[in-house]
Design a protein around this motif. Structure first.
Motif, PDB file in Angstrom:
ATOM      1  N   VAL A  36      -0.325  -6.076  -7.935  1.00 51.35           N
ATOM      2  CA  VAL A  36       0.582  -5.335  -7.064  1.00 51.35           C
ATOM      3  C   VAL A  36       1.358  -6.353  -6.237  1.00 51.35           C
ATOM      4  CG1 VAL A  36       0.759  -3.743  -5.117  1.00 51.35           C
ATOM      5  CG2 VAL A  36      -0.838  -3.271  -6.971  1.00 51.35           C
ATOM      6  N   VAL A  37       2.686  -6.203  -6.222  1.00 55.45           N
ATOM      7  CA  VAL A  37       3.562  -7.073  -5.455  1.00 55.45           C
ATOM      8  C   VAL A  37       4.095  -6.264  -4.280  1.00 55.45           C
ATOM      9  CG1 VAL A  37       5.641  -8.513  -5.490  1.00 55.45           C
ATOM     10  CG2 VAL A  37       4.238  -8.292  -7.565  1.00 55.45           C
ATOM     11  N   LEU A  38       3.824  -6.720  -3.054  1.00 57.23           N
ATOM     12  CA  LEU A  38       4.338  -6.082  -1.845  1.00 57.23           C
ATOM     13  C   LEU A  38       5.346  -7.027  -1.209  1.00 57.23           C
ATOM     14  CD1 LEU A  38       1.038  -4.623  -0.404  1.00 57.23           C
ATOM     15  CD2 LEU A  38       2.954  -3.358  -1.349  1.00 57.23           C
ATOM     16  N   VAL A  72      -3.478   0.308  -2.561  1.00 56.32           N
ATOM     17  CA  VAL A  72      -4.394  -0.796  -2.874  1.00 56.32           C
ATOM     18  C   VAL A  72      -5.806  -0.484  -2.387  1.00 56.32           C
ATOM     19  CG1 VAL A  72      -4.918  -3.206  -2.278  1.00 56.32           C
ATOM     20  CG2 VAL A  72      -2.628  -2.567  -3.050  1.00 56.32           C
ATOM     21  N   ILE A  73      -5.926   0.105  -1.215  1.00 58.39           N
ATOM     22  CA  ILE A  73      -7.245   0.445  -0.688  1.00 58.39           C
ATOM     23  C   ILE A  73      -7.892   1.557  -1.513  1.00 58.39           C
ATOM     24  CG2 ILE A  73      -8.444   1.491   1.287  1.00 58.39           C
ATOM     25  CD1 ILE A  73      -6.568  -0.190   3.089  1.00 58.39           C
ATOM     26  N   PHE A  78      -6.427  -6.060  -9.570  1.00 57.12           N
ATOM     27  CA  PHE A  78      -7.017  -7.386  -9.728  1.00 57.12           C
ATOM     28  C   PHE A  78      -6.470  -8.332  -8.667  1.00 57.12           C
ATOM     29  CE2 PHE A  78      -6.595 -11.737 -11.283  1.00 57.12           C
ATOM     30  CZ  PHE A  78      -7.933 -12.055 -11.481  1.00 57.12           C
ATOM     31  N   ALA A  79      -5.145  -8.274  -8.456  1.00 55.30           N
ATOM     32  CA  ALA A  79      -4.519  -9.203  -7.515  1.00 55.30           C
ATOM     33  C   ALA A  79      -3.423  -8.516  -6.720  1.00 55.30           C
ATOM     34  CB  ALA A  79      -3.938 -10.405  -8.250  1.00 55.30           C
ATOM     35  N   LEU A  80      -3.185  -9.060  -5.541  1.00 55.81           N
ATOM     36  CA  LEU A  80      -2.175  -8.550  -4.629  1.00 55.81           C
ATOM     37  C   LEU A  80      -1.327  -9.725  -4.155  1.00 55.81           C
ATOM     38  CD1 LEU A  80      -1.101  -6.231  -2.817  1.00 55.81           C
ATOM     39  CD2 LEU A  80      -2.959  -6.771  -1.224  1.00 55.81           C
ATOM     40  N   LEU A  81      -0.012  -9.629  -4.367  1.00 55.33           N
ATOM     41  CA  LEU A  81       0.923 -10.643  -3.892  1.00 55.33           C
ATOM     42  C   LEU A  81       1.644 -10.055  -2.690  1.00 55.33           C
ATOM     43  CD1 LEU A  81       2.456 -11.746  -7.311  1.00 55.33           C
ATOM     44  CD2 LEU A  81       0.417 -12.619  -6.171  1.00 55.33           C
ATOM     45  N   VAL A  82       1.578 -10.727  -1.549  1.00 58.51           N
ATOM     46  CA  VAL A  82       2.075 -10.163  -0.297  1.00 58.51           C
ATOM     47  C   VAL A  82       3.074 -11.103   0.374  1.00 58.51           C
ATOM     48  CG1 VAL A  82       1.405  -9.297   1.980  1.00 58.51           C
ATOM     49  CG2 VAL A  82      -0.149  -9.021   0.055  1.00 58.51           C
ATOM     50  N   ASP A  83       4.257 -10.571   0.683  1.00 61.02           N
ATOM     51  CA  ASP A  83       5.227 -11.290   1.492  1.00 61.02           C
ATOM     52  C   ASP A  83       4.780 -11.220   2.950  1.00 61.02           C
ATOM     53  OD1 ASP A  83       7.543 -12.596   2.327  1.00 61.02           O
ATOM     54  OD2 ASP A  83       8.760 -10.775   2.292  1.00 61.02           O
ATOM     55  N   LEU A  84       5.064 -12.237   3.734  1.00 61.11           N
ATOM     56  CA  LEU A  84       4.680 -12.223   5.147  1.00 61.11           C
ATOM     57  C   LEU A  84       5.651 -11.439   6.012  1.00 61.11           C
ATOM     58  CD1 LEU A  84       3.397 -15.801   6.066  1.00 61.11           C
ATOM     59  CD2 LEU A  84       2.077 -13.692   5.837  1.00 61.11           C
ATOM     60  N   LYS A  85       6.933 -11.717   5.878  1.00 60.77           N
ATOM     61  CA  LYS A  85       7.947 -11.133   6.765  1.00 60.77           C
ATOM     62  C   LYS A  85       8.549  -9.886   6.134  1.00 60.77           C
ATOM     63  CE  LYS A  85       7.770 -14.590   9.697  1.00 60.77           C
ATOM     64  NZ  LYS A  85       7.383 -14.520  11.062  1.00 60.77           N
ATOM     65  N   MET A  86       8.007  -8.741   6.509  1.00 57.40           N
ATOM     66  CA  MET A  86       8.536  -7.457   6.053  1.00 57.40           C
ATOM     67  C   MET A  86       8.847  -6.627   7.290  1.00 57.40           C
ATOM     68  SD  MET A  86       6.110  -6.649   2.742  1.00 57.40           S
ATOM     69  CE  MET A  86       4.535  -6.991   3.539  1.00 57.40           C
ATOM     70  N   PRO A 107      -9.119  -7.346  -3.712  1.00 58.89           N
ATOM     71  CA  PRO A 107      -8.477  -8.050  -4.832  1.00 58.89           C
ATOM     72  C   PRO A 107      -8.197  -9.499  -4.456  1.00 58.89           C
ATOM     73  CG  PRO A 107      -6.882  -6.675  -3.685  1.00 58.89           C
ATOM     74  CD  PRO A 107      -8.225  -6.387  -3.071  1.00 58.89           C
ATOM     75  N   ARG A 108      -7.858 -10.289  -5.435  1.00 58.65           N
ATOM     76  CA  ARG A 108      -7.387 -11.646  -5.182  1.00 58.65           C
ATOM     77  C   ARG A 108      -6.058 -11.499  -4.445  1.00 58.65           C
ATOM     78  NH1 ARG A 108      -8.431 -16.432  -6.264  1.00 58.65           N
ATOM     79  NH2 ARG A 108      -6.909 -18.056  -6.697  1.00 58.65           N
ATOM     80  N   ILE A 109      -5.886 -12.172  -3.308  1.00 54.04           N
ATOM     81  CA  ILE A 109      -4.679 -12.022  -2.496  1.00 54.04           C
ATOM     82  C   ILE A 109      -3.947 -13.351  -2.404  1.00 54.04           C
ATOM     83  CG2 ILE A 109      -3.755 -11.463  -0.212  1.00 54.04           C
ATOM     84  CD1 ILE A 109      -6.136  -9.552   0.161  1.00 54.04           C
ATOM     85  N   VAL A 110      -2.656 -13.310  -2.763  1.00 56.88           N
ATOM     86  CA  VAL A 110      -1.798 -14.485  -2.675  1.00 56.88           C
ATOM     87  C   VAL A 110      -0.630 -14.138  -1.762  1.00 56.88           C
ATOM     88  CG1 VAL A 110      -0.316 -16.095  -3.940  1.00 56.88           C
ATOM     89  CG2 VAL A 110      -2.440 -15.261  -4.992  1.00 56.88           C
ATOM     90  N   ILE A 111      -0.442 -14.937  -0.720  1.00 53.51           N
ATOM     91  CA  ILE A 111       0.711 -14.771   0.159  1.00 53.51           C
ATOM     92  C   ILE A 111       1.881 -15.496  -0.482  1.00 53.51           C
ATOM     93  CG2 ILE A 111       1.704 -15.421   2.390  1.00 53.51           C
ATOM     94  CD1 ILE A 111      -1.116 -15.071   3.595  1.00 53.51           C
TER      95      ILE A 111
END
Length: 142
Positions: A36-38, A72-73, A78-86, A107-111
């Motif tokens: 999931v890309v946020l 997501v909750i 499997f993984a979550l890609l999250v932008d910081l500034k939204m 999930p695996r979280i990548v900023i």
């Protein structure tokens, strides 16, 4: 499952161009190859979706952090890609809420961000990737 509208673009929508769920009104995130890309930036979300989709990932892009957090909750990918500034929710807040809600089942979280995360935000993530980045850098973090 949390009901999500599936669309190819627009704020609040889920882009699932490379996902099998494009015609479904309920999207299951629990596929072991789901990411999931946020990110509030449509071009970034679309580019990440396109690259990961071509690499065999089931990718869902959400431009609304609150809606993505709920999904997501309810059904961790499997993984979550999250932008910081939204605009509606800081990515660090979102990451904290996922970790608090799911604990060891997170999930695996990548900023992914053009901005340097705080040490606290970086410590909650499994990886940090500064924009702009190469697709291979992203895949290595997954």
């Amino acid at each position: 499952m949390v009901p999500l509208s599936v669309s190819t673009r627009g704020l609040g929508g889920i882009s699932a161009e490379h996902a099998d769920a494009t015609r479904a009104s309920m999207v299951s995130l629990s596929n072991p190859r789901t990411v999931v890309v946020l990110d509030d930036e449509v071009p970034i979300g679309d580019a990440v979706s396109r690259f990961l989709g071509m690499s065999g990932w089931h990718v869902l892009v959400c431009y609304d952090p609150a809606r993505g957090l709920d999904a997501v909750i309810a059904d961790p990918p499997f993984a979550l890609l999250v932008d910081l500034k939204m605009p509606s929710m800081h990515g660090g807040t979102l990451v904290r809420r996922v970790r608090e809600a799911l604990g060891p089942d997170s999930p695996r979280i990548v900023i992914i961000s053009a901005h340097q995360p705080t040490p606290e935000d970086a410590a909650l993530a499994d990886g940090v990737l500064r924009k702009p980045f190469r697709p291979s850098e992203l895949e290595n973090l997954l």
